[in-house]
Write an enzyme that holds these catalytic residues in place. Structure first.
Site, PDB file in Angstrom:
ATOM      1  N   GLU A 133      -1.658 -16.929  -9.612  1.00 18.26           N
ATOM      2  CA  GLU A 133      -0.639 -16.179 -10.355  1.00 18.26           C
ATOM      3  C   GLU A 133       0.781 -16.584  -9.953  1.00 18.26           C
ATOM      4  OE1 GLU A 133      -1.263 -11.953 -10.281  1.00 18.26           O
ATOM      5  OE2 GLU A 133      -3.375 -12.108 -10.850  1.00 18.26           O
ATOM      6  N   CYS A 154      -6.317  -5.254  -7.860  1.00 16.05           N
ATOM      7  CA  CYS A 154      -6.025  -4.757  -6.511  1.00 16.05           C
ATOM      8  C   CYS A 154      -5.656  -5.897  -5.562  1.00 16.05           C
ATOM      9  CB  CYS A 154      -7.213  -3.950  -5.971  1.00 16.05           C
ATOM     10  SG  CYS A 154      -8.739  -4.880  -5.914  1.00 16.05           S
ATOM     11  N   HIS A 155      -5.896  -7.134  -5.988  1.00 18.70           N
ATOM     12  CA  HIS A 155      -5.471  -8.259  -5.139  1.00 18.70           C
ATOM     13  C   HIS A 155      -3.946  -8.377  -5.081  1.00 18.70           C
ATOM     14  CE1 HIS A 155      -5.920  -9.950  -9.267  1.00 18.70           C
ATOM     15  NE2 HIS A 155      -4.839 -10.641  -8.946  1.00 18.70           N
ATOM     16  N   TYR A 171       0.845  -1.203   0.000  1.00 21.93           N
ATOM     17  CA  TYR A 171       0.000   0.000   0.000  1.00 21.93           C
ATOM     18  C   TYR A 171       0.878   1.251   0.000  1.00 21.93           C
ATOM     19  CZ  TYR A 171      -3.903  -3.135   0.971  1.00 21.93           C
ATOM     20  OH  TYR A 171      -4.841  -4.134   0.882  1.00 21.93           O
ATOM     21  N   ASN A 206     -12.022  -0.067  -5.372  1.00 22.46           N
ATOM     22  CA  ASN A 206     -11.776  -0.381  -6.785  1.00 22.46           C
ATOM     23  C   ASN A 206     -13.052  -0.862  -7.477  1.00 22.46           C
ATOM     24  OD1 ASN A 206     -10.829  -1.235  -9.224  1.00 22.46           O
ATOM     25  ND2 ASN A 206      -9.649  -2.965  -8.421  1.00 22.46           N
TER      26      ASN A 206
END
Lengths: 153, 186
Positions: free
Chosen positions: B181, B154-155, B123, B146
């Site tokens: 991912e 945003c994850h 952040y 978001n």
């Protein structure tokens, strides 16, 4: 003032009554076209609508205008009787015989009776839809019912 | 309801430029997603635990009340999302409409959109990237607000300590996305 709901909500909630009104007013075949015209006109006007309080009455009013346009364009009085009978068979409306008789009422009376008993609208909304005063709507309804009683007696 | 007059209606609305907000729902491994777009591009993605009705009401108020269900408008978005969830697509190629976020929040979100697949940021890094290093909490709020999650990933933003932080779709979903991912293996 309540915020306008997404237009899709208006379709989901009122498509059925609009279709019933249109089928009664212009017959089964023309109803699909009038249905599109009704909701397109509603969609055009929707963002500027000031009162979200009576969307059902509003969209039924538009449906009636589209039905009138349709009849004007065809340049004749509406509804061969056979089509109405068919509507009565296909739609879950009570008493096919009654709706056949409704089909041969004069236009105003027929519209008033249909709106009252097929669409379950109160007098004020029938008046809106027909573009007349509530008293006149009540009178059309009354005349229509009187005539039906005589026809079906 | 008869199908034909309805699909014809959507088509004509689109031709006449009356389709201000189109939406559909699509399946995902986490549950149904809500997708909404304007003529500019994807404007809102609703995650499975978010109330679709509420999101649509919000779109009606904030964008336009001309909100119509139009599944045909989402073939490409659906295709890319399916591939993403199968681990076969690393970056989305979809037009986006940013109108639901403004100012600092939008700058944070645009920064997030540039985080590469499989990587994470803090952040604090996002706050710095948006021009205010001390606004860490505001950067967190921006992530939380978001409007286009998954596509604007945003994850991929975590606490500086390495903690997961929050996620609109729930922390388990955030963790699962990062695992998909390959971002959590280190």
């Amino acid at each position: 003032m309540p915020a306008l709901p997404p237009f899709q909500v208006l379709i989901d909630e009122h498509a059925e009554v609009v279709m019933a009104v249109l089928r009664a007013a212009v017959g089964h075949e023309a109803a699909d076209d009038c249905f599109q015209e009704t909701f397109l006109a509603a969609l055009r006007a929707y963002p500027k609508l000031n009162d979200a309080g009576n969307l059902r009455g509003w969209v039924i009013t538009i449906a009636h205008r589209k039905a009138i346009d349709h009849h004007r364009a065809r340049g004749r009085r509406p509804l061969p009787v056979a089509e109405v009978a068919e509507v009565g068979v296909e739609d879950p409306l009570p008493g096919g015989e009654i709706w056949t008789a409704v089909g041969v009422l004069p236009p105003k009376q027929r519209a008033a009776v249909t709106l009252r008993y097929a669409s379950d609208l109160p007098h004020a909304e029938i008046a809106d839809a027909l573009g007349c005063s509530p008293a006149a709507a009540r009178r059309s309804l009354h005349e229509g019912i009187k005539r039906l009683r005589k026809e079906l007696a | 309801m008869t199908k034909t007059p309805m699909s014809g209606l959507v088509e004509r609305a689109s031709q006449e430029g009356l389709l201000d907000v189109a939406y559909t729902t699509t399946d995902s491994p986490f549950g149904p997603l809500l997708l909404a777009r304007t003529p500019k591009g994807l404007v809102r993605v609703g995650l499975p635990n978010q109330d679709a009705e509420e999101l649509l009401a919000e779109l009606a108020t904030r964008v336009s009340p001309r909100v119509l269900e139009a599944p045909g408008q989402f073939d490409e978005a659906r295709r890319e999302l399916d591939l993403y969830f199968e681990g076969r697509l690393e970056s989305f190629d979809l037009a986006l409409d940013w109108q639901l976020s403004e100012g600092f929040r939008r700058r944070v979100l645009r920064g997030i959109a540039r985080i590469p697949y499989g990587q994470t940021r803090s952040y604090t890094q996002m706050a710095r990237g948006a021009g205010n290093q001390r606004a860490v909490r505001a950067a967190g709020t921006a992530c939380g607000s978001n409007p286009i999650p998954l596509v604007v990933a945003c994850h991929r933003v975590l606490r500086s300590s390495g903690g997961m932080g929050g996620y609109g779709g729930g922390v388990p979903m955030k963790r699962a996305l990062l695992e998909l991912e390959g971002a959590l293996d280190v």
